[in-house]
Design a protein around this motif. Structure first.
Motif, PDB file in Angstrom:
ATOM      1  N   HIS A   1     -13.043 -17.129 -16.470  1.00  0.00           N
ATOM      2  CA  HIS A   1     -12.621 -15.736 -16.572  1.00  0.00           C
ATOM      3  C   HIS A   1     -11.318 -15.713 -17.361  1.00  0.00           C
ATOM      4  O   HIS A   1     -10.452 -16.563 -17.131  1.00  0.00           O
ATOM      5  N   ILE A   2     -11.203 -14.757 -18.250  1.00  0.00           N
ATOM      6  CA  ILE A   2      -9.989 -14.705 -19.068  1.00  0.00           C
ATOM      7  C   ILE A   2      -9.180 -13.433 -18.761  1.00  0.00           C
ATOM      8  O   ILE A   2      -9.732 -12.395 -18.412  1.00  0.00           O
ATOM      9  N   PHE A   3      -7.847 -13.578 -18.895  1.00  0.00           N
ATOM     10  CA  PHE A   3      -6.891 -12.527 -18.527  1.00  0.00           C
ATOM     11  C   PHE A   3      -5.758 -12.493 -19.550  1.00  0.00           C
ATOM     12  O   PHE A   3      -5.576 -13.439 -20.296  1.00  0.00           O
ATOM     13  N   ASP A   4      -4.972 -11.399 -19.461  1.00  0.00           N
ATOM     14  CA  ASP A   4      -3.661 -11.417 -20.096  1.00  0.00           C
ATOM     15  C   ASP A   4      -3.760 -11.526 -21.627  1.00  0.00           C
ATOM     16  O   ASP A   4      -3.317 -12.500 -22.220  1.00  0.00           O
ATOM     17  N   ALA A   5      -4.327 -10.479 -22.242  1.00  0.00           N
ATOM     18  CA  ALA A   5      -4.509 -10.490 -23.699  1.00  0.00           C
ATOM     19  C   ALA A   5      -3.324  -9.833 -24.400  1.00  0.00           C
ATOM     20  O   ALA A   5      -2.781  -8.840 -23.915  1.00  0.00           O
ATOM     21  N   TRP A   6      -2.937 -10.395 -25.538  1.00  0.00           N
ATOM     22  CA  TRP A   6      -1.841  -9.850 -26.356  1.00  0.00           C
ATOM     23  C   TRP A   6      -2.291  -9.787 -27.803  1.00  0.00           C
ATOM     24  O   TRP A   6      -2.851 -10.753 -28.315  1.00  0.00           O
ATOM     25  N   PRO A   7      -2.019  -8.674 -28.466  1.00  0.00           N
ATOM     26  CA  PRO A   7      -2.442  -8.587 -29.869  1.00  0.00           C
ATOM     27  C   PRO A   7      -1.635  -9.521 -30.780  1.00  0.00           C
ATOM     28  O   PRO A   7      -0.511  -9.878 -30.455  1.00  0.00           O
TER      29      PRO A   7
ATOM     30  N   GLY B   1     -11.485   4.322 -22.485  1.00  0.00           N
ATOM     31  CA  GLY B   1     -10.439   4.889 -23.336  1.00  0.00           C
ATOM     32  C   GLY B   1     -10.052   6.315 -22.973  1.00  0.00           C
ATOM     33  O   GLY B   1      -9.743   7.116 -23.858  1.00  0.00           O
ATOM     34  N   GLU B   2     -10.038   6.649 -21.662  1.00  0.00           N
ATOM     35  CA  GLU B   2      -9.603   7.989 -21.254  1.00  0.00           C
ATOM     36  C   GLU B   2      -8.172   8.230 -21.752  1.00  0.00           C
ATOM     37  O   GLU B   2      -7.348   7.315 -21.740  1.00  0.00           O
ATOM     38  N   ALA B   3      -7.875   9.450 -22.151  1.00  0.00           N
ATOM     39  CA  ALA B   3      -6.518   9.754 -22.624  1.00  0.00           C
ATOM     40  C   ALA B   3      -5.604  10.078 -21.445  1.00  0.00           C
ATOM     41  O   ALA B   3      -4.399   9.863 -21.492  1.00  0.00           O
ATOM     42  N   GLU B   4      -6.193  10.608 -20.391  1.00  0.00           N
ATOM     43  CA  GLU B   4      -5.400  10.993 -19.230  1.00  0.00           C
ATOM     44  C   GLU B   4      -6.114  10.503 -17.973  1.00  0.00           C
ATOM     45  O   GLU B   4      -7.348  10.498 -17.919  1.00  0.00           O
ATOM     46  N   TRP B   5      -5.348  10.084 -16.992  1.00  0.00           N
ATOM     47  CA  TRP B   5      -5.960   9.673 -15.728  1.00  0.00           C
ATOM     48  C   TRP B   5      -5.108  10.202 -14.580  1.00  0.00           C
ATOM     49  O   TRP B   5      -4.162  10.971 -14.821  1.00  0.00           O
ATOM     50  N   GLY B   6      -5.437   9.841 -13.346  1.00  0.00           N
ATOM     51  CA  GLY B   6      -4.681  10.423 -12.252  1.00  0.00           C
ATOM     52  C   GLY B   6      -4.901   9.722 -10.931  1.00  0.00           C
ATOM     53  O   GLY B   6      -5.582   8.690 -10.832  1.00  0.00           O
TER      54      GLY B   6
ATOM     55  N   THR C   1     -11.357  -3.357 -29.133  1.00  0.00           N
ATOM     56  CA  THR C   1     -12.355  -3.313 -28.056  1.00  0.00           C
ATOM     57  C   THR C   1     -12.151  -4.492 -27.102  1.00  0.00           C
ATOM     58  O   THR C   1     -12.206  -4.334 -25.879  1.00  0.00           O
ATOM     59  N   VAL C   2     -11.892  -5.673 -27.662  1.00  0.00           N
ATOM     60  CA  VAL C   2     -11.666  -6.846 -26.798  1.00  0.00           C
ATOM     61  C   VAL C   2     -10.444  -6.588 -25.908  1.00  0.00           C
ATOM     62  O   VAL C   2     -10.477  -6.838 -24.699  1.00  0.00           O
ATOM     63  N   LEU C   3      -9.398  -6.051 -26.530  1.00  0.00           N
ATOM     64  CA  LEU C   3      -8.175  -5.767 -25.755  1.00  0.00           C
ATOM     65  C   LEU C   3      -8.469  -4.782 -24.629  1.00  0.00           C
ATOM     66  O   LEU C   3      -8.017  -4.969 -23.495  1.00  0.00           O
ATOM     67  N   ARG C   4      -9.233  -3.743 -24.954  1.00  0.00           N
ATOM     68  CA  ARG C   4      -9.529  -2.724 -23.946  1.00  0.00           C
ATOM     69  C   ARG C   4     -10.332  -3.339 -22.795  1.00  0.00           C
ATOM     70  O   ARG C   4     -10.044  -3.099 -21.625  1.00  0.00           O
ATOM     71  N   LYS C   5     -11.310  -4.161 -23.124  1.00  0.00           N
ATOM     72  CA  LYS C   5     -12.125  -4.784 -22.066  1.00  0.00           C
ATOM     73  C   LYS C   5     -11.265  -5.709 -21.201  1.00  0.00           C
ATOM     74  O   LYS C   5     -11.411  -5.747 -19.984  1.00  0.00           O
ATOM     75  N   MET C   6     -10.389  -6.462 -21.847  1.00  0.00           N
ATOM     76  CA  MET C   6      -9.557  -7.377 -21.061  1.00  0.00           C
ATOM     77  C   MET C   6      -8.525  -6.609 -20.241  1.00  0.00           C
ATOM     78  O   MET C   6      -8.257  -6.965 -19.093  1.00  0.00           O
ATOM     79  N   ASN C   7      -7.952  -5.563 -20.817  1.00  0.00           N
ATOM     80  CA  ASN C   7      -6.995  -4.747 -20.052  1.00  0.00           C
ATOM     81  C   ASN C   7      -7.646  -4.141 -18.820  1.00  0.00           C
ATOM     82  O   ASN C   7      -7.036  -4.059 -17.758  1.00  0.00           O
TER      83      ASN C   7
ATOM     84  N   ALA D   1      -1.481  13.729 -12.291  1.00  0.00           N
ATOM     85  CA  ALA D   1      -2.088  13.192 -13.517  1.00  0.00           C
ATOM     86  C   ALA D   1      -1.032  12.495 -14.360  1.00  0.00           C
ATOM     87  O   ALA D   1       0.164  12.728 -14.190  1.00  0.00           O
ATOM     88  N   PHE D   2      -1.497  11.615 -15.255  1.00  0.00           N
ATOM     89  CA  PHE D   2      -0.577  10.941 -16.181  1.00  0.00           C
ATOM     90  C   PHE D   2      -1.347  10.558 -17.454  1.00  0.00           C
ATOM     91  O   PHE D   2      -2.567  10.350 -17.390  1.00  0.00           O
ATOM     92  N   PRO D   3      -0.643  10.459 -18.588  1.00  0.00           N
ATOM     93  CA  PRO D   3      -1.303   9.962 -19.801  1.00  0.00           C
ATOM     94  C   PRO D   3      -1.637   8.485 -19.601  1.00  0.00           C
ATOM     95  O   PRO D   3      -0.823   7.745 -19.029  1.00  0.00           O
ATOM     96  N   LEU D   4      -2.809   8.082 -20.008  1.00  0.00           N
ATOM     97  CA  LEU D   4      -3.222   6.682 -19.776  1.00  0.00           C
ATOM     98  C   LEU D   4      -2.767   5.819 -20.948  1.00  0.00           C
ATOM     99  O   LEU D   4      -3.292   5.938 -22.059  1.00  0.00           O
ATOM    100  N   ARG D   5      -1.784   4.943 -20.674  1.00  0.00           N
ATOM    101  CA  ARG D   5      -1.264   4.023 -21.696  1.00  0.00           C
ATOM    102  C   ARG D   5      -2.319   3.005 -22.080  1.00  0.00           C
ATOM    103  O   ARG D   5      -3.178   2.669 -21.264  1.00  0.00           O
ATOM    104  N   HIS D   6      -2.212   2.424 -23.279  1.00  0.00           N
ATOM    105  CA  HIS D   6      -3.026   1.252 -23.614  1.00  0.00           C
ATOM    106  C   HIS D   6      -2.321   0.053 -22.994  1.00  0.00           C
ATOM    107  O   HIS D   6      -1.372  -0.472 -23.569  1.00  0.00           O
TER     108      HIS D   6
END
Ligand code: COA
Length: 575
Positions: A213-219, A93-98, A189-195, A118-123
């Motif tokens: 293996h599972i992919f492509d999660a949508w809330p 869950g970093e707020a910024e990455w690069g 948390t599930v969304l973050r792990k899958m993303n 650097a850029f803000p890290l989107r969810h």
């Protein structure tokens, strides 16, 4: 400058960098990182001034980095090292990455730094971050590093001197670190792990008791299943996706990969099990709000005679199966009946379209039959668009487009692409596929017969700018996704409000009628499909072989000759 791109694959970042460097007058050649000896041979042939490595999975051999400056693109902040940079950043869950551009040395990713961004890290999914923020930041950082290299007096900063460095060496993220505990992890948390694991390697899990293996999660905020359903349980299906209970709600799983199998829409990977689940269909094409997952969604802006229709289709990886094409055609036919004079096809956020769905085709009992069905369904969508006589149509490309997806876009009256988008308007890379989607009608009238032959033959990716320059598209709009959407809406509103709209529409209808009288669309389609029939059913299996390798992600054993210019027959070692 002569720049060699040494890369694991010709992925979208490599395509973008290659095209941007070429636009600036540099001479570019590409070599896939297959073996040290192959890379050494490429360097000896090309004698580059500089080597740029946009996407590598292993270290550059000392024999090369000790003699040439090699700039490595690392998708992490300064000091970050290791093969799972984005995975860790998203999962934690970093707020910024690069992105860091550093010089290759003995220790991987630990060389001195030439540039960073650097850029803000989107969810969002890892693949989406990579194709958008990382690609954008990497392009800026590589261009800056190049300027510094050309200036000649820049001294790259050793990692040890980067006092503020937050990054550190982190190992390959293992599945044990990705595992979802359905009873303890909440939806976020599930969304973050899958993303963090999308589109490779996915999260190892089970569905219907089977490992996959599972992919492509949508809330999902509305449907939560029956009272008493358990976390992890599959509750319902919608199109290709499965709804799964979480501890505090539910989410959709779009894709799954069973052991030894392909990544497929989840309901196809588990076809009999999914069929037994209740269906949770969408009620029509109107956007139902952001609370529920919707792959095709229609909305309107403006009112009465100034209304503009926007049709979104968010298909994973831009691949469009027969079923998806059939649904898209029906959504488009429905949208054409709305009282709007401008209709904008928005595609998805990451891809507009990549043409027929090669994974679904590969998984079919008869890939040849499924290819045939799929290309016909694509053609039906293209025809629906070409024959929109009551609207000015626009294809607005926020994301990349490839092969048939490019020509589907070209079936609209206007094609506007976001700056940063890459287009691959050619088919031959897929086993010499001839292609359809009425490209023989659509392309020459934009770029001339000669231009069309060149595009098909050269098989080079186009940036949004160069696509507009050669006339394949009509405009290159703002690079920021939000600014792009605003720009698209503004331009569409201008078309609908222009006094000449009625004249434009009647000119469009007249032109279509003239074209039809000269040569009917069915004739173009039949001619193209005669070639495609040979591709699918003929004695030459090239398309089936190429598709097999593409969907199985087979490692390349050589660099395609149209990329490795230094391996051209006429190539001379520069003196
Ligand atoms: N069918 C199924 N999957 C597709 C696809 C298609 N037509 N096009 C792309 N994908 C998938 C890739 O397999 C990859 O999957 P992953 O999530 O498992 O990694 C993902 O989309 C991204 O593709 P990738 O090749 O990494 O993207 P890119 O942006 O680097 O390259 C293209 C874009 C268009 C050059 C490349 O994807 C391509 O050649 N696609 C095939 C196009 C085609 O031949 N279509 C059929 C003829 S109409």
């Amino acid at each position: 400058m002569r720049i060699l791109l040494l890369t694991h694959a010709f992925n979208s970042l490599t395509q973008r960098l290659g095209a941007e460097l070429q636009r600036r007058g540099h001479e570019i050649s590409i070599e896939f990182d297959i073996a040290d000896s192959v890379a050494e041979e490429a360097v000896a042939l090309f004698k580059p001034d500089l080597i740029v490595a946009p996407y590598l999975r292993r270290a550059i051999p000392e024999s090369i980095w000790s003699q040439y400056t090699c700039l490595i693109v690392h998708p992490g902040i300064i000091g970050d090292r290791g093969p799972s940079a984005l995975d860790w950043a998203i999962q934690q869950g970093e707020a910024e990455w690069g992105v860091t551009v550093l010089q290759a040395e003995a220790e991987m990713d630990a060389g001195p730094i030439w540039a960073s961004a650097a850029f803000p890290l989107r969810h969002a999914k890892k693949s989406s971050i990579y194709r958008n923020e990382v690609t954008q930041a990497a392009t800026g950082a590589v261009l800056q590093a190049l300027e510094r290299f050309i200036a000649g007096n820049f001294v790259p900063t050793p990692l040890a001197a980067c006092g503020e460095a937050r990054g550190r060496l982190r190992p390959l993220m293992k599945q044990t670190e990705r595992v979802i505990d359905w009873h303890r992890d909440d939806t976020a948390t599930v969304l973050r792990k899958m993303n963090a694991a999308d589109g490779f390697p996915g999260v190892a899990d089970t569905l219907f008791g089977e490992p996959c293996h599972i992919f492509d999660a949508w809330p999902e905020a509305i449907l939560h299943g029956e009272l008493g359903s358990k976390p992890g349980e599959a509750l319902a299906r919608r199109e290709g996706a499965l709804l799964r209970r979480t501890r505090d709600g539910a989410l959709w799983i779009g894709h799954a990969k069973r052991a030894g199998d392909l990544k497929l829409p989840a309901t196809l990977a588990f076809a009999p099990e999914s069929a037994a689940l209740a269906e949770a269909p969408l009620q029509g094409w109107w956007r139902a709000g952001s609370e529920t997952w919707q792959d095709i969604a229609y909305e309107e802006s403006g009112s009465d005679e100034n209304a503009v229709g926007f049709l979104h289709f968010e298909f994973y990886n831009g691949a469009m199966s027969t079923a998806q094409c059939v649904r898209l055609q029906s959504a488009l036919a429905w949208a054409k009946q709305r009282p709007v004079k401008v209709l904008v096809l928005m595609g998805g956020a990451d891809f507009w379209s990549n043409g027929i769905h090669l994974n679904v085709i590969e998984a079919a009992d008869s890939p040849a039959d499924e290819s045939w069905n799929n290309i016909n369904a694509m053609n039906d969508v293209a025809r629906e668009l070409i024959e929109a006589g009551d609207q000015i149509t626009v294809a607005a490309l926020a994301g990349n487009a490839g092969a048939g997806g490019c020509f589907l876009a070209r079936a609209a009256d206007h094609v506007w692409a976001r700056e940063g988008v890459m287009l691959n308007p050619h088919y031959k890379n897929m086993g010499n596929l001839y292609g359809s989607e009425y490209w023989t009608y659509l392309l020459p009238r934009r770029v001339s017969e000669e231009g069309a032959r060149g595009i098909m033959r050269n098989r080079q990716p186009l940036t949004a700018q160069s696509a507009a320059e050669i006339g394949f598209t009509d405009a290159c709009l703002a690079g920021d996704p939000q600014a792009f959407r605003i720009d698209v809406a503004r331009r569409a509103a201008e078309i609908v409000a222009a006094p000449e709209l009625a004249a434009q529409l009647s000119a469009k209808r007249e032109r279509r009628a003239r074209d039809e009288a000269e040569k009917p669309l069915t004739a173009y389609r039949e001619e193209e499909l005669a070639h495609m029939r040979r591709n699918f059913y003929g004695f030459d299996p090239s398309y089936h072989v190429a598709r097999h390798h593409f969907v199985r992600k087979s490692l390349a054993s050589w660099t395609p000759r149209h990329l490795a210019r230094h391996r051209d027959l006429g190539w001379k070692v520069p003196t």
